[in-house]
Structure formats: structure tokens, C-alpha cells
Enzyme design. Structure first.
Site, PDB file in Angstrom:
ATOM      1  CB  CYS A 112      34.759  43.946  39.252  1.00 38.78           C
ATOM      2  SG  CYS A 112      34.658  42.815  37.864  1.00 38.78           S
ATOM      3  NE  ARG A 141      33.091  33.800  36.685  1.00 37.33           N
ATOM      4  CZ  ARG A 141      34.309  34.089  37.109  1.00 37.33           C
ATOM      5  NH1 ARG A 141      35.328  33.306  36.735  1.00 37.33           N
ATOM      6  NH2 ARG A 141      34.526  35.124  37.896  1.00 37.33           N
ATOM      7  CD  GLN A 159      35.511  35.303  42.051  1.00 39.53           C
ATOM      8  OE1 GLN A 159      35.097  36.453  42.131  1.00 39.53           O
ATOM      9  NE2 GLN A 159      36.338  34.919  41.092  1.00 39.53           N
ATOM     10  CG  ASP A 161      35.525  39.312  43.841  1.00 44.64           C
ATOM     11  OD1 ASP A 161      36.723  39.533  43.649  1.00 44.64           O
ATOM     12  OD2 ASP A 161      34.638  39.542  42.998  1.00 44.64           O
ATOM     13  CG  HIS A 163      36.617  44.570  43.247  1.00 39.74           C
ATOM     14  ND1 HIS A 163      35.589  43.711  43.575  1.00 39.74           N
ATOM     15  CD2 HIS A 163      37.149  44.092  42.094  1.00 39.74           C
ATOM     16  CE1 HIS A 163      35.495  42.764  42.658  1.00 39.74           C
ATOM     17  NE2 HIS A 163      36.426  42.974  41.745  1.00 39.74           N
ATOM     18  CE  LYS A 246      44.560  36.561  35.167  1.00 33.85           C
ATOM     19  NZ  LYS A 246      43.739  35.342  35.284  1.00 33.85           N
ATOM     20  CG  HIS A 292      39.631  43.356  39.683  1.00 29.94           C
ATOM     21  ND1 HIS A 292      38.333  43.218  39.247  1.00 29.94           N
ATOM     22  CD2 HIS A 292      40.125  44.454  39.030  1.00 29.94           C
ATOM     23  CE1 HIS A 292      38.050  44.173  38.386  1.00 29.94           C
ATOM     24  NE2 HIS A 292      39.135  44.941  38.242  1.00 29.94           N
TER      25      HIS A 292
END
Length: 342
Positions: A112, A141, A159, A161, A163, A246, A292
């Protein structure tokens, strides 16, 4: 517990052991863990890579008609980016940080902040929005070693992912779009799901970015949409991301177990911290909203879930080996033809 309940429980344990993705993953030659490389850093074989590529192509097919454009960003960045985004303060224990000369760098744990910089590279008009970026990026991570488990919790996670940078009046339409994407994904995987509305813990506001008014607004909006879409959801305090509430989608597998996978996150805080803006129809600067979104969550976790959900008997589109050609004799012409058909 009654005798029947005990028998059902023992049956569930036996079935779970039989379907264990760590065992099947090795037997089916899908992935490996290597002690020299380290815990939580799986190696995917050609078969496992083919499965993840098929999952990625599926997500691309979902993204394209909904206006998501694919981007690529680096795997390391100066920690200054995460100072601005709030990750250094709120996510710092999970960052892998390295020193590189005068720079202090971190392995990327989330996409992000990078996507905000793509958005910020030029002046935006209200007519340009929504602007949607998707990325298949391996993130890192620093999960505790004791919490790692097969593919379901790893230190290197990929991911699907995305946005979306949108105007406030576009929130409902974009959340609806993502819910439909998740519905399609779960149906193709033959998974049912539950929805958890993940909220902040009001007693621990120091754990989150922004003030209580921003959070009140974001939570009311997201819960209002859950009601409008007639979702069967429940709320959970303390499960929000540090930047916003979320909708978390918990997949239910063949054994009735729940796995957190897909997510939709509403974020007013990072656009403010990065001073993102667009020019409205009156020529005034306004702040966009960030959504997200991840559909599989991570490909590692979803693949581990699917190995156990299907017990290794995958649908043909996902199976790494879809056809095997067998000859019935050693005739040279037959062997040549079989070779040509590979």
C-alpha cells in the site's frame, strides 16, 4: 461430550491428518521447506509454481473487467516510507530492517505505501477516479518462528493485492465490486465463507492511526454497506488493520474449518498521511479514500487450504498435471507420435 460427538471429533482429526497439506504437498511434489533456507520460506516446485500461476491468471481475469491495472514495485525500500505510512510505529516488530550504507532499508511487508507513491506522481482530477492498482508481490514479515505452519503462516507471502483510490461517493460501488469478485472466487474454489467485520479496540486507540472521529466514520460506513448488501456478518473488536476497519472473509473448507483469506479494508488515514489529493469539479483539492483488497489473501495460504480442501484431488484447471499420455506398445511410430504430442 456424547459418544457420537467423540466419534465425530476423532473422525475429524483423522481426516485432517490425512489431508494435511504439509504431508500432501511433499507427496504431490508441490512445495518444500528447507532448513538451510529457513522457516516460513517455502520453495515451490514446477508443479506448485504452475498451480500458483493458474491462481494468478484467475485473479487477472477477475481484475481486468473491473479496471485494475497491474503494477510492479520493489522488494526493499527506505524506512522513511514506512515512517510516513505508520508501519514503522504500528507494524515495526514485523519489519525486516537492514542497514545499507547511509540508508536504512526494510523488506516490503505491504504494497500500500508504494501504491500511494504511484498515485501521487501526478495531479489527479475527480474524473480520473477510481484509479486501481493490482500487484502480485512477494512480501516479507518477521513472523515469530513458533507461529509458522506449513503454507498457512509464512515469512515470505505472495498477495494478490490491490488498492483503489476513489472519491467518497464511489465507496459503495467499489466495495460492491470487490464483494462480487470474492463471491466468484469462492464459488470457483467450491468454498463457502463467513464475513467478519473487523473493528478497532476502542480501549487501545494508541495501536491505530488517526483519531476516533475518522474511525467512527469508517466503521459506520463499512457496517452500513454490510447491512445494505444483506451480508450475514458478525463484528470483532480489535481485529481491524491499524489504518482502518475491514471486512474479512473466512473460507469454510470441506472439514468445516474456518480460514481468514479475502479482505476489504477502508482507509482514510494513509491518504491523509501521504497528502494525497484530487481536484474536484469546483477546482478544490480533496482527499481520496483508499480501499485495500486481496482476494486469495496470500497464494501460499490459499494453496495450503485448497490442498486440504480437495485432499489433493484438484479440479482440472488447478491440477499441475492435467493429462498423462501412455503408449500401449514400443512401436517406433507410436513412440514418435507420443513424443510429438507432449
Amino acid at each position: 461430550a456424547t459418544e457420537k460427538e467423540l466419534k465425530d471429533y476423532l473422525h475429524l482429526l483423522a481426516e485432517a491428518e490425512k489431508r494435511d497439506h504439509r504431508k500432501l504437498g511433499k507427496e504431490l511434489d508441490i512445495f518444500e521447506h528447507n532448513e538451510v533456507i529457513g522457516a516460513g520460506l517455502p520453495l515451490f516446485t514446477p508443479k506448485g509454481t504452475a498451480m500458483i500461476n493458474a491462481m494468478m491468471d484467475f485473479v487477472r481475469d477477475l481484475n481486468l473487467p473491473d479496471g485494475y491495472e497491474e503494477v510492479r514495485t520493489g522488494h526493499v525500500t527506505r524506512t522513511e516510507l514506512y515512517d510516513i505510512s505508520g508501519h514503522s510505529a504500528k507494524f515495526g516488530d514485523d519489519l525486516f530492517v537492514v542497514e545499507a550504507g547511509e540508508d536504512k532499508l526494510a523488506l516490503k511487508p505491504m504494497n500500500c505505501p508504494h501504491h500511494t507513491q504511484l498515485y501521487a506522481r501526478s495531479l489527479r482530477s475527480y474524473r480520473d477516479l477510481p484509479i486501481k492498482y493490482s500487484e502480485f508481490s512477494t512480501l516479507h514479515r518477521n513472523e515469530l518462528k513458533g507461529a509458522l505452519g506449513g503454507l498457512t503462516r509464512v515469512r515470505a507471502l505472495t498477495q494478490d493485492d490491490a488498492h483503489a483510490f476513489i472519491r467518497p461517493d464511489q465507496i459503495e460501488a467499489e466495495v460492491s465490486t470487490v464483494v462480487k469478485q470474492i463471491d466468484r472466487l469462492m464459488a470457483v474454489y467450491n468454498l463457502t465463507y463467513k464475513v467478519r467485520l473487523s473493528l478497532r479496540d476502542p480501549a487501545s486507540m494508541e495501536s491505530y492511526l488517526g483519531d476516533a472521529k475518522i474511525w467512527d466514520h469508517a466503521e459506520e460506513l463499512l457496517e452500513g454497506l454490510a447491512k445494505k448488501f444483506k451480508m450475514d456478518y458478525y463484528t470483532a473488536e480489535g481485529e481491524a488493520a491499524f489504518y482502518g476497519p475491514k471486512m474479512d472473509f473466512l473460507a469454510v473448507d470441506a472439514l468445516g474449518r474456518e480460514w481468514q483469506v479475502s479482505t476489504i479494508q477502508l482507509d482514510f488515514n494513509q491518504p491523509e498521511r501521504f497528502s494525497l489529493s484530487y481536484v474536484d469539479e469546483k477546482g478544490k483539492k480533496q482527499q481520496p479514500v483508499m480501499i485495500h483488497r486481496a482476494l486469495n489473501g496470500t497464494f501460499e495460504r490459499m494453496l495450503g487450504i485448497l490442498i486440504e480442501h480437495y485432499a489433493g484431488n484438484f479440479p482440472s484447471w488447478l491440477a499441475p498435471e492435467q493429462v498423462r499420455l501412455a503408449t500401449v506398445n514400443d512401436d517406433a511410430a507410436v513412440q514418435q507420435r507420443a513424443t510429438e504430442m507432449k
